[in-house]
Design a protein around this motif. Structure first.
Motif, PDB file in Angstrom:
ATOM      1  N   VAL A 195      40.977 -11.730  38.263  1.00  0.00           N
ATOM      2  CA  VAL A 195      40.570 -12.386  39.323  1.00  0.00           C
ATOM      3  C   VAL A 195      41.494 -13.301  39.941  1.00  0.00           C
ATOM      4  CG1 VAL A 195      38.005 -12.126  38.639  1.00  0.00           C
ATOM      5  CG2 VAL A 195      39.500 -13.974  37.773  1.00  0.00           C
ATOM      6  N   PRO A 196      41.390 -13.955  41.118  1.00  0.00           N
ATOM      7  CA  PRO A 196      42.366 -15.131  41.677  1.00  0.00           C
ATOM      8  C   PRO A 196      42.233 -16.124  41.067  1.00  0.00           C
ATOM      9  CG  PRO A 196      40.487 -14.586  43.324  1.00  0.00           C
ATOM     10  CD  PRO A 196      40.415 -13.450  42.294  1.00  0.00           C
ATOM     11  N   ASN A 256      38.949 -18.297  43.874  1.00  0.00           N
ATOM     12  CA  ASN A 256      37.933 -18.219  42.718  1.00  0.00           C
ATOM     13  C   ASN A 256      36.665 -18.763  43.076  1.00  0.00           C
ATOM     14  OD1 ASN A 256      36.734 -18.214  39.916  1.00  0.00           O
ATOM     15  ND2 ASN A 256      38.671 -17.074  39.467  1.00  0.00           N
ATOM     16  N   LEU A 257      35.589 -18.194  42.945  1.00  0.00           N
ATOM     17  CA  LEU A 257      34.316 -18.591  43.121  1.00  0.00           C
ATOM     18  C   LEU A 257      34.060 -19.788  42.293  1.00  0.00           C
ATOM     19  CD1 LEU A 257      32.290 -15.439  43.888  1.00  0.00           C
ATOM     20  CD2 LEU A 257      32.186 -17.524  45.135  1.00  0.00           C
ATOM     21  N   LYS A 310      36.743 -14.160  31.447  1.00  0.00           N
ATOM     22  CA  LYS A 310      35.970 -13.212  31.967  1.00  0.00           C
ATOM     23  C   LYS A 310      35.581 -12.212  30.847  1.00  0.00           C
ATOM     24  CE  LYS A 310      34.803 -12.521  35.901  1.00  0.00           C
ATOM     25  NZ  LYS A 310      33.830 -12.859  36.478  1.00  0.00           N
ATOM     26  N   VAL A 366      35.072  -7.117  36.948  1.00  0.00           N
ATOM     27  CA  VAL A 366      35.147  -7.649  38.356  1.00  0.00           C
ATOM     28  C   VAL A 366      35.002  -6.312  39.469  1.00  0.00           C
ATOM     29  CG1 VAL A 366      36.799  -8.881  39.960  1.00  0.00           C
ATOM     30  CG2 VAL A 366      36.810  -9.357  37.477  1.00  0.00           C
ATOM     31  N   GLY A 367      34.145  -6.694  40.337  1.00  0.00           N
ATOM     32  CA  GLY A 367      33.641  -6.022  41.330  1.00  0.00           C
ATOM     33  C   GLY A 367      33.035  -4.595  40.886  1.00  0.00           C
ATOM     34  N   GLY A 425      29.463  -4.713  40.675  1.00  0.00           N
ATOM     35  CA  GLY A 425      28.043  -4.481  41.055  1.00  0.00           C
ATOM     36  C   GLY A 425      27.344  -5.470  40.013  1.00  0.00           C
ATOM     37  N   LEU A 426      27.887  -6.288  39.379  1.00  0.00           N
ATOM     38  CA  LEU A 426      27.141  -7.158  38.239  1.00  0.00           C
ATOM     39  C   LEU A 426      27.052  -8.526  38.474  1.00  0.00           C
ATOM     40  CD1 LEU A 426      28.488  -5.034  35.211  1.00  0.00           C
ATOM     41  CD2 LEU A 426      26.304  -4.820  36.228  1.00  0.00           C
ATOM     42  N   GLY A 427      27.528  -8.850  39.790  1.00  0.00           N
ATOM     43  CA  GLY A 427      27.460 -10.296  40.208  1.00  0.00           C
ATOM     44  C   GLY A 427      28.208 -11.480  39.358  1.00  0.00           C
ATOM     45  N   GLY A 466      31.300 -13.150  39.795  1.00  0.00           N
ATOM     46  CA  GLY A 466      31.707 -14.085  40.618  1.00  0.00           C
ATOM     47  C   GLY A 466      30.666 -14.704  40.826  1.00  0.00           C
ATOM     48  N   ASP A 505      29.523 -16.991  37.605  1.00  0.00           N
ATOM     49  CA  ASP A 505      30.383 -18.203  37.671  1.00  0.00           C
ATOM     50  C   ASP A 505      30.295 -19.398  38.447  1.00  0.00           C
ATOM     51  OD1 ASP A 505      31.513 -16.426  35.689  1.00  0.00           O
ATOM     52  OD2 ASP A 505      33.344 -15.846  37.031  1.00  0.00           O
ATOM     53  N   THR A 533      32.185  -3.845  48.326  1.00  0.00           N
ATOM     54  CA  THR A 533      30.917  -4.143  48.731  1.00  0.00           C
ATOM     55  C   THR A 533      30.737  -4.022  50.144  1.00  0.00           C
ATOM     56  OG1 THR A 533      30.515  -5.599  47.162  1.00  0.00           O
ATOM     57  CG2 THR A 533      29.047  -5.807  48.910  1.00  0.00           C
TER      58      THR A 533
END
Ligand code: ATP
Length: 282
Positions: A61-62, A67-68, A92, A96-97, A99-101, A103, A106, A178
């Motif tokens: 992730v960034p 980053n969220l 983490k 990531v990415g 479909g499990l939400g 970001g 967090d 998405t």
């Protein structure tokens, strides 16, 4: 005085997801029954006396202001004008990415944790408003449990909690955007709405009723773009009470009767090039 807070950020699954229409603003109007699961990232928030926001994290992730978790801290700082900072340590575990939400989870955890650490005294309502600015799924992540999401996802209505359900999550190793899945959605014939049926099943509270009411209107779209999704769905569909893709994919989950059954299935999936997680609802 609090110097640090540790908290978990739980992933979500969509038990049912109806896409209603594309809106003028580019977002899609949805209805979805969402559920928090035991798969979680770990966060530690450490107080800083200067207004600096620092982020260290694991995973793909960034690590900067994209980053969220970082964005949640920055937005809260701007909204409250608080002259304090934080060092965010994010571990983490949620893919990531997928479909499990992850970001969104967090971001919600940072809002909740900083409300305590910075002694902001924000009400749940105020936190929900800030969460909605961070992303459509973030308000639900703040509340957790079982809920009906509407609008672009930010309108959240809590539902009676489900009993404990054991789930096997399988993620094929494909990168899904998405935006790409939603864009392709309009080219597919309308799918079968399942949310009302799921709401009824939740009232019945049996795993079987829930398993028979799973549905996701983005699943045919993602299955077409990514044949691996269809493959996982077929496999899980044959080995569980019922299976469906979560969010915009590519993760597919199946409901099983017990932890033991989940572990057996996990063993059998290990020969496939897929990531597998045994989780329960929380
Ligand atoms: P969505 O449907 O919102 O895309 P998702 O569960 O499919 O959710 P996430 O794991 O939330 O996917 O990640 C989506 C995007 O957000 C990725 O491109 C990722 O780089 C970015 N991102 C930013 N911060 C985070 C974070 N803390 N955890 C995960 N992804 C993050």
């Amino acid at each position: 005085d609090l110097q640090a807070v540790s908290l978990k950020a739980y992933a979500k699954i969509n038990l049912a997801l109806d896409v209603l229409r594309r809106r003028e603003d580019g977002y899609h109007e949805i209805r979805s029954v969402v559920q928090t699961i035991s798969l979680a990232d770990d966060l530690r928030l450490i107080l800083k006396d200067s207004p600096e926001i620092q982020l260290v994290c694991t995973g793909d992730v960034p690590r900067d202001e994209r980053n969220l978790a970082y964005r949640a801290a920055r937005l809260l700082q701007e909204e409250t004008q608080i002259p304090k900072g934080v060092r965010i340590e994010l571990e983490k575990t949620i893919p990531v990415g997928a479909g499990l939400g992850g970001g969104s989870a967090d971001a919600a955890a940072v809002v909740k944790g900083l409300n305590d650490l910075w002694e902001l005294g924000l009400s749940e309502r105020e936190m929900l408003r800030i969460c909605a600015r961070l992303g459509s799924d973030v308000p639900f992540c703040l509340l957790g449990g079982t809920a009906l999401m509407q609008g672009r996802g930010e309108v959240v209505e809590p539902l009676p909690r489900l009993g404990e359900l054991w789930l096997v999550l399988v993620r094929p190793r494909v990168q899904v955007s998405t935006a790409q899945v939603y864009r392709a959605w309009s080219q597919f014939p309308p799918g079968q709405p399942m949310v009302d049926r799921m709401l009824e099943a939740i009232r019945l509270r049996t795993p079987m009723a829930i398993a028979q009411s799973l549905g996701n209107m983005l699943e045919p779209v993602a299955s077409c773009l990514f044949p691996e999704v269809a493959q996982v769905k077929w496999f899980l569909g044959n080995h569980t009470l019922g299976a469906v893709m979560s969010g915009s994919g590519p993760t597919v989950f199946g409901i099983v009767e017990s932890e033991e059954e989940a572990r057996d299935l996990e063993e059998r999936i290990k020969s496939h090039p897929w990531d597998v997680f045994v989780v329960r609802t929380v």
